[in-house]
Design a protein around this motif. Structure first.
Motif, mmCIF file in Angstrom:
data_model
loop_
_atom_site.group_PDB
_atom_site.id
_atom_site.type_symbol
_atom_site.label_atom_id
_atom_site.label_comp_id
_atom_site.label_asym_id
_atom_site.label_seq_id
_atom_site.Cartn_x
_atom_site.Cartn_y
_atom_site.Cartn_z
ATOM 1 N N ASP A 345 -13.678 77.808 -66.544
ATOM 2 C CA ASP A 345 -12.443 78.318 -65.936
ATOM 3 C C ASP A 345 -11.977 77.528 -64.704
ATOM 4 O OD1 ASP A 345 -12.500 81.607 -67.025
ATOM 5 O OD2 ASP A 345 -14.288 80.378 -67.108
ATOM 6 N N ALA A 346 -12.826 77.474 -63.692
ATOM 7 C CA ALA A 346 -12.406 76.869 -62.431
ATOM 8 C C ALA A 346 -12.096 75.385 -62.603
ATOM 9 C CB ALA A 346 -13.479 77.079 -61.369
ATOM 10 N N ALA A 347 -12.907 74.695 -63.400
ATOM 11 C CA ALA A 347 -12.672 73.265 -63.641
ATOM 12 C C ALA A 347 -11.357 73.054 -64.382
ATOM 13 C CB ALA A 347 -13.832 72.669 -64.423
ATOM 14 N N HIS A 348 -11.067 73.901 -65.376
ATOM 15 C CA HIS A 348 -9.815 73.761 -66.117
ATOM 16 C C HIS A 348 -8.606 74.025 -65.218
ATOM 17 C CE1 HIS A 348 -12.189 73.564 -69.800
ATOM 18 N NE2 HIS A 348 -11.091 73.241 -70.437
ATOM 19 N N LYS A 349 -8.715 75.023 -64.373
ATOM 20 C CA LYS A 349 -7.607 75.305 -63.447
ATOM 21 C C LYS A 349 -7.360 74.110 -62.539
ATOM 22 C CE LYS A 349 -4.603 77.904 -61.143
ATOM 23 N NZ LYS A 349 -4.244 76.996 -60.052
ATOM 24 N N ARG A 350 -8.417 73.528 -62.015
ATOM 25 C CA ARG A 350 -8.258 72.381 -61.124
ATOM 26 C C ARG A 350 -7.700 71.173 -61.879
ATOM 27 N NH1 ARG A 350 -12.901 71.116 -56.784
ATOM 28 N NH2 ARG A 350 -12.304 73.268 -56.287
ATOM 29 N N VAL A 376 -27.700 77.843 -65.837
ATOM 30 C CA VAL A 376 -28.629 78.247 -64.789
ATOM 31 C C VAL A 376 -29.235 76.982 -64.187
ATOM 32 C CG1 VAL A 376 -30.769 79.527 -64.318
ATOM 33 C CG2 VAL A 376 -29.138 80.386 -66.017
ATOM 34 N N ASP A 377 -29.538 77.023 -62.889
ATOM 35 C CA ASP A 377 -30.194 75.876 -62.257
ATOM 36 C C ASP A 377 -31.555 75.607 -62.904
ATOM 37 O OD1 ASP A 377 -28.096 75.590 -60.511
ATOM 38 O OD2 ASP A 377 -29.098 76.553 -58.822
ATOM 39 N N MET A 460 -21.948 75.854 -60.586
ATOM 40 C CA MET A 460 -22.206 75.891 -62.022
ATOM 41 C C MET A 460 -20.938 75.656 -62.850
ATOM 42 S SD MET A 460 -21.112 79.054 -63.521
ATOM 43 C CE MET A 460 -20.444 80.591 -62.900
ATOM 44 N N GLU A 461 -19.766 75.708 -62.206
ATOM 45 C CA GLU A 461 -18.522 75.456 -62.928
ATOM 46 C C GLU A 461 -18.038 74.014 -62.787
ATOM 47 O OE1 GLU A 461 -15.639 78.374 -63.704
ATOM 48 O OE2 GLU A 461 -16.338 79.690 -62.106
ATOM 49 N N ALA A 462 -18.833 73.145 -62.185
ATOM 50 C CA ALA A 462 -18.475 71.736 -62.036
ATOM 51 C C ALA A 462 -18.468 71.045 -63.400
ATOM 52 C CB ALA A 462 -19.461 71.049 -61.100
ATOM 53 N N ILE A 463 -17.927 69.820 -63.435
ATOM 54 C CA ILE A 463 -17.940 69.027 -64.664
ATOM 55 C C ILE A 463 -19.195 68.156 -64.681
ATOM 56 C CG2 ILE A 463 -16.782 67.233 -66.002
ATOM 57 C CD1 ILE A 463 -14.140 68.216 -64.930
ATOM 58 N N TYR A 464 -19.992 68.350 -65.720
ATOM 59 C CA TYR A 464 -21.194 67.550 -65.933
ATOM 60 C C TYR A 464 -21.059 66.779 -67.240
ATOM 61 C CZ TYR A 464 -23.670 70.178 -62.288
ATOM 62 O OH TYR A 464 -24.063 70.733 -61.098
ATOM 63 N N GLU A 465 -21.907 65.798 -67.397
ATOM 64 C CA GLU A 465 -22.072 65.137 -68.687
ATOM 65 C C GLU A 465 -23.494 65.382 -69.151
ATOM 66 O OE1 GLU A 465 -20.529 61.001 -70.295
ATOM 67 O OE2 GLU A 465 -22.421 60.718 -69.214
#
Length: 503
Positions: A345-350, A376-377, A460-465
């Motif tokens: 959600d947050a990544a898509h909004k940004r 989860v971490d 946890m909402e960041a963009i990862y690969e």
């Protein structure tokens, strides 16, 4: 008078929350295993197998059943002959138990609670505050039930103020299909009837704290109207054919719970709250003798299943083409390997805000796949913690712009897509793949590497690969716009019609 010490209370709450993060209730496992054995839908059976395998892995590895480790609900029945030896009030003691459980370095749980919900929505980082309900009752003990309620199932909560002459059954049967599969069926439905608006909602939530016992109820027969409703709704909801993960099948609910309360003559308040595949709750009693720690269940109650991927199609995400994706069939199982982007959600909004300003995104999405996940971490040797999918419909409003302006080829998430997203998928020749909700630890074992790419502040909402190897997914919407969440339940509703399915 019983004295309950602050540390005993906090330690008991923390211990129970850790316990339910990796142990399903045995009554849930035995009920799901029975449903798995009788299921005739291949897609639903596959989904239930993943949930059962994941559950056993979590019980053995002491890691969360689901990446969404929930919002904590605490139900307290405080005896009036109890005194607390505490500097903290009840809310603060519960929150300290939550904080201690969710920050445990051996099994860190995901912080999902956001302060300022209508504003900045900043993560509190320790999953506090909890939601605490207190009753003062006769006695000299403190009766405690803790639950960790997943956001996907909580999002499907419903309330209606019916007319006194209206049918509760009709409303439930009309409403359940509108809930989609974001609550990760098969699970339980909690129904609260009567009281006032807030009382009905609380009754529905409390009912989910009871054990699954519908088959025992059917065997002995109902003794009151609430029990009659349970049996009727259990049968009729399962006849909807929604099935596990909304893919179509015999079992949509493992049980239906009903609690009622007297209400005003002019009103018929009705609440419905589902519980998901990550059924997490525990009960214990403090009597002043010290903290209470729950005994682990016997893993003999868990079926020993293996996940058969022999017929799945391998897909290399590093080389996949649109032509290859066009050949995938609805309901086909794929095994993904290669580089998989993440974002929710947050990544898509940004990202859409950046695109709307005419600026360049920090990540190239052309011909790539994005996984809707907030993991989860990791702990110990893990690359990433449990990393199951989040509900994909929340990204529907971003889908057209992402497909049109970034060249995104495909998406991976949980449950169905709505009409707007499906039309965009068809228009741009993209695909949507479904991972099983409630199998987060199993999915995480397919993740071999993880690298942060953008928006670190989103946690946890960041963009990862992710670097994945043989990650199982199902083609839920193909490039032509055919959705298995539409075709599957329709097919199984027809198959079930007229067939006894109560037992």
């Amino acid at each position: 008078m019983t004295v309950i010490r602050q540390e005993d209370f906090i330690a008991s709450v923390a211990g129970a929350l850790q316990y339910i993060s990796y142990y399903h209730p045995v009554h849930y496992i035995t009920s799901l295993a029975a449903a798995y054995e009788k299921e005739q839908s291949h897609a639903a059976k596959d989904a239930m197998a993943q949930i059962l395998i994941n559950s056993r892995m979590c019980a053995e590895g002491h890691r969360p059943i689901c990446q969404d480790t929930g919002i904590v609900n605490v139900f307290l029945k405080v005896g009036m002959d109890v005194r607390f030896d505490s500097e903290l009030d009840l809310q603060a003691m519960c929150d300290e138990g939550v904080r201690r459980a969710y920050l445990d370095p051996d099994n860190k749980l995901r912080g999902s609670i956001l302060a300022d919900p209508a504003g900045a929505r900043k993560n509190t980082r320790d999953n506090t505050p909890s939601v605490v309900n207190v009753e003062l009752v006769r006695g000299n003990t403190v009766d405690i039930t803790v639950a960790a309620k997943g956001g996907g199932s909580e999002a499907k909560s419903k309330f209606v103020m019916l007319n006194p002459s209206d049918s509760v059954v009709e409303w439930v049967l009309k409403t359940v299909p509108t809930m989609g599969a974001g609550w990760c069926p098969p699970g339980m439905l909690g129904i609260g009837i009567g009281g006032t608006a807030e009382k009905a909602m609380l009754l529905a939530k409390r009912s989910l704290m009871d054990d699954i016992d519908i088959q025992q109820l059917i065997a002995r027969g109902p003794k009151n109207r609430a029990e009659e409703l349970r049996i009727e709704l259990y049968d009729k909801v399962n006849r909807l054919g929604i099935g596990a993960q909304g893919l179509g099948g015999l079992t949509t609910v493992l049980d239906v719970k009903v609690l009622d309360s007297p209400c005003h003559a002019a009103n018929l308040p009705v609440a419905m709250i589902p519980n998901c595949a990550a059924t997490r709750h525990a009960h214990f009693v403090l009597d002043g003798s010290g903290p209470v720690y729950l005994d682990p269940p016997s893993l003999e109650d868990w079926p020993r299943l293996t996940y058969d991927v022999s017929k799945a199609r391998p897909v290399n995400l590093n080389t996949v083409t649109r032509a290859e994706a066009e050949s995938w069939k609805p309901g086909e199982v794929l095994l993904l390997s290669g580089k998989l982007l993440t974002g929710r959600d947050a990544a898509h909004k940004r990202m859409t805000d950046i695109l709307n300003r005419g600026e360049k995104l920090p990540v190239d999405f052309k011909d790539r796949f994005i996984y809707y996940v907030g993991p989860v971490d990791p702990v110990r040797e893990e690359v990433v913690g449990p990393a199951g999918p989040t509900t994909a419909t929340r990204m529907d409003k971003f889908t057209r712009q992402m497909l049109a302006e970034t060249g995104l080829l495909g998406m991976v998430g949980k449950a169905e897509r709505g009409p707007t997203a499906i039309e965009a998928i068809r228009e741009f020749g993209a695909v949507y793949l479904m991972a099983v909700g409630g199998a987060a630890y199993l999915v995480s074992k397919a993740i071999r590497g993880s690298k942060l790419l953008a928006f670190e502040d989103l946690g946890m909402e960041a963009i990862y690969e992710f670097d994945v190897e043989n990650m199982p997914v199902t083609v839920a919407v193909d490039s032509k716009g055919t959705s298995v969440h539409n075709t599957g339940p329709a097919e199984w509703q027809q198959r079930i019609a007229g067939v006894p399915i109560l037992q």
